[in-house]
Design a protein around this motif. Sequence first.
Motif, mmCIF file in Angstrom:
data_model
loop_
_atom_site.group_PDB
_atom_site.id
_atom_site.type_symbol
_atom_site.label_atom_id
_atom_site.label_comp_id
_atom_site.label_asym_id
_atom_site.label_seq_id
_atom_site.Cartn_x
_atom_site.Cartn_y
_atom_site.Cartn_z
ATOM 1 N N SER A 200 -117.752 19.241 12.907
ATOM 2 C CA SER A 200 -116.754 20.274 12.569
ATOM 3 C C SER A 200 -115.634 20.314 13.605
ATOM 4 O O SER A 200 -114.465 20.507 13.257
ATOM 5 N N ARG A 201 -115.964 20.100 14.879
ATOM 6 C CA ARG A 201 -114.928 20.074 15.927
ATOM 7 C C ARG A 201 -114.002 18.874 15.709
ATOM 8 O O ARG A 201 -112.793 18.976 15.884
ATOM 9 N N LEU A 202 -114.569 17.755 15.316
ATOM 10 C CA LEU A 202 -113.754 16.566 15.035
ATOM 11 C C LEU A 202 -112.774 16.809 13.890
ATOM 12 O O LEU A 202 -111.638 16.348 13.915
ATOM 13 N N CYS A 203 -113.227 17.515 12.891
ATOM 14 C CA CYS A 203 -112.432 17.701 11.675
ATOM 15 C C CYS A 203 -111.288 18.697 11.853
ATOM 16 O O CYS A 203 -110.398 18.747 10.996
ATOM 17 N N VAL A 204 -111.273 19.447 12.945
ATOM 18 C CA VAL A 204 -110.200 20.416 13.166
ATOM 19 C C VAL A 204 -108.837 19.745 13.110
ATOM 20 O O VAL A 204 -107.897 20.287 12.540
ATOM 21 N N ASN A 205 -108.720 18.569 13.685
ATOM 22 C CA ASN A 205 -107.451 17.834 13.694
ATOM 23 C C ASN A 205 -107.565 16.511 12.942
ATOM 24 O O ASN A 205 -107.014 15.498 13.366
ATOM 25 N N GLN A 206 -108.307 16.521 11.832
ATOM 26 C CA GLN A 206 -108.506 15.325 11.020
ATOM 27 C C GLN A 206 -109.007 14.151 11.869
ATOM 28 O O GLN A 206 -108.602 13.013 11.674
ATOM 29 N N THR A 207 -109.853 14.430 12.810
ATOM 30 C CA THR A 207 -110.511 13.486 13.728
ATOM 31 C C THR A 207 -109.540 12.757 14.656
ATOM 32 O O THR A 207 -109.924 11.829 15.352
ATOM 33 N N ARG A 208 -108.291 13.189 14.734
ATOM 34 C CA ARG A 208 -107.289 12.504 15.560
ATOM 35 C C ARG A 208 -107.571 12.604 17.063
ATOM 36 O O ARG A 208 -107.250 11.683 17.804
ATOM 37 N N ASN A 209 -108.133 13.705 17.510
ATOM 38 C CA ASN A 209 -108.271 13.921 18.951
ATOM 39 C C ASN A 209 -109.574 13.377 19.533
ATOM 40 O O ASN A 209 -109.660 13.156 20.730
ATOM 41 N N GLY A 210 -110.586 13.201 18.726
ATOM 42 C CA GLY A 210 -111.857 12.724 19.251
ATOM 43 C C GLY A 210 -112.490 13.731 20.199
ATOM 44 O O GLY A 210 -112.278 14.932 20.094
#
Length: 193
Positions: free
Chosen positions: A92-102
Amino acid sequence: MPRPSHRGKILAEGLKVVHERGFAGASVRDIVQAAGVPQGSFTNHFASKEAFGLEVLELYFANTRDILRDTLRNDALPPLKRLGDYIDWSISRLCVNQTRNGCLLGNFALEASDHSDAIRHRVVEIFAELQQSFEYCLASAAKAGELPADFDCNDVAGFIVASLQGSILLAKAQRSPQPVVRFKHLLFSKILR
């Protein structure tokens, strides 16, 4: 009358900038602009960008420690459920920014380790603390009968840290949480038996 401190604001907004742009890609100017403070405020509070980076790591990991307490180290929940909850939180943390930040920890390990021994050492310590939390959870699972009594909790905990970080890295590159979802499926269907 003393001037107000902008330290907390610089750290909070700087964390976002560094997580989005990378440690090398985030200039001091970018950080202070995001915080809405004068550039001199940065040098008033941080001896160097490396010192700032170490504090950003601490801030990021403080948030992760709260999740570790609520999941992997939460003795009120069944151990393997805790493990699944932690991985779900990671997704869910990854999906906050469409996995862009890792993951900021993995990003620092890749990017800053060659340029700063202090950052590299701190990242290694944080990964060791994560491994201890996974090991604690797995040992609880073995004690509760969810895993065999002779289960190698230490080695599997190390495998989980490495595999989760690797799957997060792939998720970032692929712009999809699927590698982490696959990791969770294989972990529970093939390894934790």
